[in-house]
Motif scaffolding. Structure first.
Motif, PDB file in Angstrom:
ATOM      1  N   TRP A 195       0.830  -1.209   0.000  1.00 31.09           N
ATOM      2  CA  TRP A 195       0.000   0.000   0.000  1.00 31.09           C
ATOM      3  C   TRP A 195       0.865   1.259   0.000  1.00 31.09           C
ATOM      4  O   TRP A 195       0.649   2.174  -0.786  1.00 31.09           O
ATOM      5  N   GLU A 196       1.817   1.315   0.870  1.00 32.50           N
ATOM      6  CA  GLU A 196       2.680   2.490   0.990  1.00 32.50           C
ATOM      7  C   GLU A 196       3.475   2.741  -0.288  1.00 32.50           C
ATOM      8  O   GLU A 196       3.756   3.891  -0.639  1.00 32.50           O
ATOM      9  N   THR A 197       3.808   1.682  -1.011  1.00 37.84           N
ATOM     10  CA  THR A 197       4.601   1.812  -2.219  1.00 37.84           C
ATOM     11  C   THR A 197       3.838   2.502  -3.338  1.00 37.84           C
ATOM     12  O   THR A 197       4.362   3.409  -4.004  1.00 37.84           O
ATOM     13  N   LEU A 198       2.588   2.106  -3.554  1.00 32.77           N
ATOM     14  CA  LEU A 198       1.837   2.612  -4.699  1.00 32.77           C
ATOM     15  C   LEU A 198       0.796   3.671  -4.347  1.00 32.77           C
ATOM     16  O   LEU A 198       0.352   4.400  -5.225  1.00 32.77           O
ATOM     17  N   ARG A 199       0.399   3.758  -3.060  1.00 33.64           N
ATOM     18  CA  ARG A 199      -0.650   4.712  -2.687  1.00 33.64           C
ATOM     19  C   ARG A 199      -0.252   5.453  -1.418  1.00 33.64           C
ATOM     20  O   ARG A 199      -0.996   5.463  -0.426  1.00 33.64           O
ATOM     21  N   PRO A 200       0.915   6.087  -1.435  1.00 35.17           N
ATOM     22  CA  PRO A 200       1.457   6.673  -0.202  1.00 35.17           C
ATOM     23  C   PRO A 200       0.657   7.836   0.354  1.00 35.17           C
ATOM     24  O   PRO A 200       0.774   8.153   1.547  1.00 35.17           O
ATOM     25  N   THR A 201      -0.150   8.493  -0.446  1.00 34.65           N
ATOM     26  CA  THR A 201      -0.909   9.648   0.033  1.00 34.65           C
ATOM     27  C   THR A 201      -2.310   9.274   0.504  1.00 34.65           C
ATOM     28  O   THR A 201      -3.055  10.139   0.973  1.00 34.65           O
ATOM     29  N   GLU A 202      -2.695   8.002   0.398  1.00 35.82           N
ATOM     30  CA  GLU A 202      -4.034   7.567   0.776  1.00 35.82           C
ATOM     31  C   GLU A 202      -3.990   6.829   2.106  1.00 35.82           C
ATOM     32  O   GLU A 202      -3.063   6.060   2.371  1.00 35.82           O
ATOM     33  N   ALA A 203      -5.002   7.048   2.926  1.00 33.72           N
ATOM     34  CA  ALA A 203      -5.003   6.473   4.269  1.00 33.72           C
ATOM     35  C   ALA A 203      -5.040   4.945   4.239  1.00 33.72           C
ATOM     36  O   ALA A 203      -4.353   4.281   5.012  1.00 33.72           O
ATOM     37  N   GLY A 204      -5.864   4.376   3.389  1.00 27.84           N
ATOM     38  CA  GLY A 204      -5.947   2.926   3.281  1.00 27.84           C
ATOM     39  C   GLY A 204      -6.400   2.244   4.565  1.00 27.84           C
ATOM     40  O   GLY A 204      -5.935   1.152   4.894  1.00 27.84           O
ATOM     41  N   TYR A 205      -7.328   2.870   5.283  1.00 28.45           N
ATOM     42  CA  TYR A 205      -7.773   2.286   6.548  1.00 28.45           C
ATOM     43  C   TYR A 205      -8.359   0.884   6.323  1.00 28.45           C
ATOM     44  O   TYR A 205      -9.233   0.695   5.487  1.00 28.45           O
ATOM     45  N   THR A 206      -7.892  -0.058   7.104  1.00 27.22           N
ATOM     46  CA  THR A 206      -8.441  -1.413   7.041  1.00 27.22           C
ATOM     47  C   THR A 206      -9.317  -1.717   8.249  1.00 27.22           C
ATOM     48  O   THR A 206     -10.003  -2.741   8.262  1.00 27.22           O
ATOM     49  N   TYR A 207      -9.274  -0.858   9.244  1.00 27.48           N
ATOM     50  CA  TYR A 207     -10.202  -0.953  10.375  1.00 27.48           C
ATOM     51  C   TYR A 207     -10.823   0.422  10.530  1.00 27.48           C
ATOM     52  O   TYR A 207     -10.170   1.365  10.986  1.00 27.48           O
TER      53      TYR A 207
END
Length: 296
Positions: free
Chosen positions: A214-226
């Motif tokens: 996630w951090e590699t390709l979408r570093p500006t997005e929160a990507g909350y999983t919970y």
């Protein structure tokens, strides 16, 4: 449709024992399997009762997918005493599972370090943590679930050190694809335990390197999983939105033909396909370059 030269990996803490509505949610998970069409799936919070043949919740998913679609393995451990007041936990095992398109040639489960005398009396502070290993089609895949309480970072540090040791001991020499490590780490990206895995922190004089998809390709997005703000099933723990589930690829430095390069990543299991969320967690799906990928 499985893509030549690309490994599609999915990850989900499916909460198949602790969360309500498993009978409905398991169909939601199958619907997501059909949508994602992954090659490998890493699942956490899988359970089985050794006194009830066929009770394994990952086995149910494999058995209700199209015939022959999945090979699978499970590894877990019993609950601590008094973890669930009023319920007999005898024979109940709780852990991870790995599903693969290909036969699983080797499997192993590692009990991660647990504090024998935690300062908090709640049973969640004594929950056992596992690392499940599967060797399939030449790939080394690992699924894990670390100590849940937010304040137990000290415990998770011991656990990620043990994970790194276990992967080094079990990964197959000479394979092109780096090891795949997925799971519910119960830790935020800026935590010491996650920074260690990503080669951004040194612990006990040691360092390692896994790539956070996630951090590699979408570093500006929160990507909350919970995320209790968007998932009603996530509200009972009373924690803020956070990214605590991860899909890692091991060190791809100098791997032949770009093996291990992360090509795409997205949230998965994060919206209802059949009317109900799959879990209190959202999962992940990533495409990883694997020029040596065998046919099914």
């Amino acid at each position: 449709m499985s893509q030549p030269g690309v490994l599609r990996v999915a990850q989900l803490n499916m909460g198949s024992l602790l969360e309500p509505g498993w009978e409905e949610r398991r169909h939601e998970i199958l619907a997501w399997f059909e949508r994602l069409d992954p090659d490998v799936v890493c699942l956490q919070e899988v359970w089985e009762n050794t006194a009830e043949p066929g009770s394994n919740t990952a086995a149910w998913l494999a058995g209700n997918a199209p015939e022959g679609r999945w090979h699978w393995c499970f590894g877990g451990f019993e609950f601590p005493e008094d973890a669930w007041p009023g319920r007999d936990l005898t024979g109940l095992r709780f852990g991870s599972a790995i599903l693969s398109r290909w036969p699983i040639d080797r499997t192993d489960v590692v009990l991660l370090p647990v504090d024998p005398a935690p300062r908090d009396p709640h049973p969640s502070w004594r929950m056992r943590a596992e690392l499940l290993y599967a060797h399939t089609a030449g790939a080394d895949v690992f699924s894990t679930h670390l100590a849940p309480p937010p304040a137990q970072a000290y415990q998770r540090i011991h656990q990620v050190l043990a994970i790194d040791d276990a992967i080094r001991e079990r990964q197959t020499p000479g394979v092109a694809l780096p090891p795949i490590l997925c799971g519910d780490f119960n830790a935020k990206p800026q935590s010491d335990e996650m920074r260690f895995l990503k080669a951004n922190a040194v612990l006990d004089g040691r360092s390692t390197h896994y790539v956070d998809a996630w951090e590699t390709l979408r570093p500006t997005e929160a990507g909350y999983t919970y995320d209790p703000l968007t998932n009603p099933q996530a509200r009972f723990l009373n924690v803020p939105p956070q990214r605590i589930d991860y899909l890692f690829v091991g060190d791809m430095f100098l791997r032949p033909e770009g093996a291990g390069r992360i090509l795409a990543v997205d949230l998965a299991f994060h919206e209802p396909l059949t009317g109900r969320h799959a879990s209190d967690h959202y999962g992940l799906v990533a495409d990883v370059r694997w020029p040596q990928k065998p046919e099914v």
